[in-house]
Design a protein around this motif. Sequence first.
Motif, PDB file in Angstrom:
ATOM      1  N   PRO A 233      30.260  49.499  90.830  1.00  0.00           N
ATOM      2  CA  PRO A 233      31.094  50.207  90.974  1.00  0.00           C
ATOM      3  C   PRO A 233      31.782  50.705  89.563  1.00  0.00           C
ATOM      4  O   PRO A 233      31.527  51.757  88.908  1.00  0.00           O
ATOM      5  N   ALA A 234      32.070  49.712  88.897  1.00  0.00           N
ATOM      6  CA  ALA A 234      32.950  49.573  88.137  1.00  0.00           C
ATOM      7  C   ALA A 234      31.884  49.754  86.983  1.00  0.00           C
ATOM      8  O   ALA A 234      32.753  51.225  85.738  1.00  0.00           O
ATOM      9  N   ARG A 235      30.903  50.576  86.927  1.00  0.00           N
ATOM     10  CA  ARG A 235      30.108  51.247  85.783  1.00  0.00           C
ATOM     11  C   ARG A 235      29.168  52.048  86.455  1.00  0.00           C
ATOM     12  O   ARG A 235      29.144  53.357  85.230  1.00  0.00           O
ATOM     13  N   ASP A 236      29.923  52.616  87.160  1.00  0.00           N
ATOM     14  CA  ASP A 236      30.282  54.156  87.022  1.00  0.00           C
ATOM     15  C   ASP A 236      30.782  55.104  86.151  1.00  0.00           C
ATOM     16  O   ASP A 236      32.217  54.848  85.030  1.00  0.00           O
ATOM     17  N   ALA A 237      30.775  56.931  86.379  1.00  0.00           N
ATOM     18  CA  ALA A 237      31.141  57.616  85.190  1.00  0.00           C
ATOM     19  C   ALA A 237      32.624  57.447  85.642  1.00  0.00           C
ATOM     20  O   ALA A 237      33.589  57.856  85.265  1.00  0.00           O
ATOM     21  N   HIS A 238      33.251  57.185  86.897  1.00  0.00           N
ATOM     22  CA  HIS A 238      34.644  57.668  88.000  1.00  0.00           C
ATOM     23  C   HIS A 238      35.767  56.157  87.208  1.00  0.00           C
ATOM     24  O   HIS A 238      36.467  56.395  87.000  1.00  0.00           O
ATOM     25  N   ASP A 239      34.915  54.950  86.556  1.00  0.00           N
ATOM     26  CA  ASP A 239      35.759  54.013  86.191  1.00  0.00           C
ATOM     27  C   ASP A 239      35.255  53.698  84.874  1.00  0.00           C
ATOM     28  O   ASP A 239      36.294  53.407  83.931  1.00  0.00           O
ATOM     29  N   PHE A 321      39.977  50.595  78.131  1.00  0.00           N
ATOM     30  CA  PHE A 321      39.538  51.594  78.560  1.00  0.00           C
ATOM     31  C   PHE A 321      38.894  51.996  80.187  1.00  0.00           C
ATOM     32  O   PHE A 321      38.117  51.652  79.988  1.00  0.00           O
ATOM     33  N   ARG A 322      39.833  52.504  80.760  1.00  0.00           N
ATOM     34  CA  ARG A 322      39.076  52.808  82.642  1.00  0.00           C
ATOM     35  C   ARG A 322      39.343  54.814  83.448  1.00  0.00           C
ATOM     36  O   ARG A 322      40.918  54.741  83.175  1.00  0.00           O
ATOM     37  N   ASN A 323      38.476  54.631  82.978  1.00  0.00           N
ATOM     38  CA  ASN A 323      38.983  55.974  83.936  1.00  0.00           C
ATOM     39  C   ASN A 323      39.159  56.541  84.797  1.00  0.00           C
ATOM     40  O   ASN A 323      38.193  56.741  85.869  1.00  0.00           O
ATOM     41  N   GLU A 324      40.336  55.935  85.245  1.00  0.00           N
ATOM     42  CA  GLU A 324      41.175  55.353  86.300  1.00  0.00           C
ATOM     43  C   GLU A 324      42.413  56.331  86.347  1.00  0.00           C
ATOM     44  O   GLU A 324      42.562  57.448  85.465  1.00  0.00           O
ATOM     45  N   THR A 325      42.727  56.194  88.285  1.00  0.00           N
ATOM     46  CA  THR A 325      43.927  57.528  88.908  1.00  0.00           C
ATOM     47  C   THR A 325      45.216  56.824  87.996  1.00  0.00           C
ATOM     48  O   THR A 325      45.222  55.640  88.254  1.00  0.00           O
ATOM     49  N   LEU A 326      45.965  57.842  87.583  1.00  0.00           N
ATOM     50  CA  LEU A 326      46.894  57.520  86.545  1.00  0.00           C
ATOM     51  C   LEU A 326      47.875  58.195  87.387  1.00  0.00           C
ATOM     52  O   LEU A 326      48.084  59.089  87.789  1.00  0.00           O
ATOM     53  N   ASP A 327      48.529  57.053  87.178  1.00  0.00           N
ATOM     54  CA  ASP A 327      50.507  57.427  87.710  1.00  0.00           C
ATOM     55  C   ASP A 327      51.847  56.626  86.464  1.00  0.00           C
ATOM     56  O   ASP A 327      50.425  56.342  85.624  1.00  0.00           O
ATOM     57  N   ALA A 328      52.782  56.584  87.589  1.00  0.00           N
ATOM     58  CA  ALA A 328      53.611  56.206  86.913  1.00  0.00           C
ATOM     59  C   ALA A 328      53.719  54.997  85.945  1.00  0.00           C
ATOM     60  O   ALA A 328      54.669  54.336  84.912  1.00  0.00           O
ATOM     61  N   THR A 329      52.401  54.258  86.237  1.00  0.00           N
ATOM     62  CA  THR A 329      52.856  52.511  85.526  1.00  0.00           C
ATOM     63  C   THR A 329      51.217  52.116  85.041  1.00  0.00           C
ATOM     64  O   THR A 329      51.086  51.738  84.253  1.00  0.00           O
ATOM     65  N   HIS A 330      50.187  53.608  85.046  1.00  0.00           N
ATOM     66  CA  HIS A 330      48.943  52.873  84.596  1.00  0.00           C
ATOM     67  C   HIS A 330      48.272  54.423  84.166  1.00  0.00           C
ATOM     68  O   HIS A 330      48.891  55.641  84.599  1.00  0.00           O
ATOM     69  N   LEU A 331      47.657  54.096  82.388  1.00  0.00           N
ATOM     70  CA  LEU A 331      47.526  55.604  82.087  1.00  0.00           C
ATOM     71  C   LEU A 331      46.021  54.814  82.112  1.00  0.00           C
ATOM     72  O   LEU A 331      45.472  54.052  82.295  1.00  0.00           O
ATOM     73  N   ALA A 332      44.951  55.914  81.043  1.00  0.00           N
ATOM     74  CA  ALA A 332      43.518  56.079  80.796  1.00  0.00           C
ATOM     75  C   ALA A 332      43.164  54.435  80.624  1.00  0.00           C
ATOM     76  O   ALA A 332      42.038  53.871  79.847  1.00  0.00           O
ATOM     77  N   GLU A 333      43.810  53.400  79.207  1.00  0.00           N
ATOM     78  CA  GLU A 333      43.677  52.462  78.345  1.00  0.00           C
ATOM     79  C   GLU A 333      44.697  52.039  78.646  1.00  0.00           C
ATOM     80  O   GLU A 333      45.662  52.233  79.244  1.00  0.00           O
ATOM     81  N   PHE A 334      44.983  50.283  78.733  1.00  0.00           N
ATOM     82  CA  PHE A 334      45.311  49.434  78.610  1.00  0.00           C
ATOM     83  C   PHE A 334      45.409  48.332  77.674  1.00  0.00           C
ATOM     84  O   PHE A 334      44.121  48.001  77.064  1.00  0.00           O
ATOM     85  N   HIS A 335      46.196  47.942  76.885  1.00  0.00           N
ATOM     86  CA  HIS A 335      45.893  46.602  76.244  1.00  0.00           C
ATOM     87  C   HIS A 335      45.774  45.313  77.557  1.00  0.00           C
ATOM     88  O   HIS A 335      46.878  45.233  77.769  1.00  0.00           O
ATOM     89  N   GLN A 336      44.311  44.663  76.761  1.00  0.00           N
ATOM     90  CA  GLN A 336      44.093  43.657  77.817  1.00  0.00           C
ATOM     91  C   GLN A 336      45.041  42.384  76.400  1.00  0.00           C
ATOM     92  O   GLN A 336      44.410  42.536  75.643  1.00  0.00           O
ATOM     93  N   ILE A 337      45.156  41.539  76.811  1.00  0.00           N
ATOM     94  CA  ILE A 337      45.559  40.238  76.599  1.00  0.00           C
ATOM     95  C   ILE A 337      44.369  39.034  77.310  1.00  0.00           C
ATOM     96  O   ILE A 337      44.583  38.489  78.710  1.00  0.00           O
TER      97      ILE A 337
END
Length: 461
Positions: A233-239, A321-337
């Motif tokens: 599922p993570a390979r779908d366009a919704h993610d 980058f992840r095509n996820e639902t946005l909220d107060a602590t999540h954007l469609a991108e983040f920095h991974q360590i």
Amino acid sequence: MERNRPIYVRSTIVSVEQKSSNQWQLTDEGKSVVDNGSHEAIVFNTIPSDGMLQGELMSSVPNAKIGFSKAMSAGWIRMDKKAEGGPRVFRKVESIQDSVKECLEKIRSLNLDGITDAQKAEFKKRKLITSVKVNSFYVTKGEGFTLDIEKLEADLTAEMMANGSWKKKTFKPYNFKALGIMPPSGHLHPLLKVRAQYRQIFLEMGFAEMPTNNFIECSFWNFDSLFQPQQHPARDAHDTFFISDPANAHDFPKDYLERVKKTHSEGGYGSQGYKYDWKIEEAQKNILRTHTTAVSARMLYKLAQQKKFTPVKYFSIDRVFRNETLDATHLAEFHQIEGVVADYGLTLGDLMGIIYEFFKKLGITQLRFKPAYNPYTEPSMEIFSFHKGLKKWVEIGNSGVFRPEMLLPMGLPEDVSVIAWGLSLERPTMIKYGIDNIRDLIGPKVNLQMVYDNPICRLDK
Ligand code: FB9
């Protein structure tokens, strides 16, 4: 102007000396005594020549109690307790001298001559005077006293030098204590400050930074090389964000791709695989990478091409980058360590140990590990730390041992294992700088003053 006086020194115009002293001042009650007489004088003046009932006296004048007492002590009045109709009060003298009033008048004009310490103590006790600290400035003329304020020259100009006018001018002395003007400079964004701290921790631990300068990745490296099945599922366009142009990649290591295909569809290396019809068209799709583990895969494949395997420690900190639902602590991108260690015979204990070491450098020692699932690691663990502020365990990352189905098709020796862990950069940054909404940290609505003002980042403090 004296010839031998330096041109930049101005002689003193006035000298100022600050002196502090304690001064007696009248209280409001003291001022009332000066205006209306002392309480005892008012009592005396209220009593008629034939006397009056004490009760009537006490209810007819302000501060009658203190006035009556002081008038009795002064011998100005007497009382007949057996008088008809009740205790009566009479004058004992023809006239009085209101010394309290007179003393307070002198104190008001700052003339303390003849006023004893005992009297001052008495007046203070009766709250008629109080001592106040007075700062006085004594100004005296200096040797350069003048009523003309001559403009001090701030700059010695070439023209003055040329025409000699500097000789008649007085120059403002240099103020070497003056702070310089803050030079306009750039400011590091909080994320970059925290990234620098994490980078320093990895470098101290002997890790080398991976090249992460490709936000666009093909599905092969982002998913297939990690043994992540094409129907995940993570390979779908919704993610995942798919790239339209160029939509597909075409440059793959051919032999390696065949091994990956076979591992997915038929298994191998002891694995039964996923038993599905693996399609290169899926692997060719270009996306915005969903994790920096895609870079780890590229680096591990490159490592496997060496003639002789050498242990490595890699790290990366970059945008995903992840095509996820946005909220107060999540954007469609983040920095991974991400940290990766490849060596002979590494175990889950080594993974836990290096995670402890890593987080200890952040001042975090209370860790717990919870079994989890990742398509490319087995076993996998979520990492938790006890948050003193929230008084609860919070997830601070994820980790695991890369699967043989990922490593062996790359060509890594069978006795080599690879452990890895990851976390985000935004979460610790938001905690560090007390930012609740990620849009106050990243994005078009960020208040740039926050970037200018936020303090240096020290993660171990
Ligand atoms: O960062 C996370 N939390 C976190 C980290 C640090 C922190 O404070 C600092 C210690 C002082 C506070 C919190 N998390 C991971 C946990 C959660 O925030 C989670 O809600 C969000 N996660 C992101 C992904 O969410 C879609 C954080 C991000 C994350 C998750 C997993 C990995 C990387 C980033 C990974 C991995 C991995 C696993 C195995 C092998 C290789 C990589």
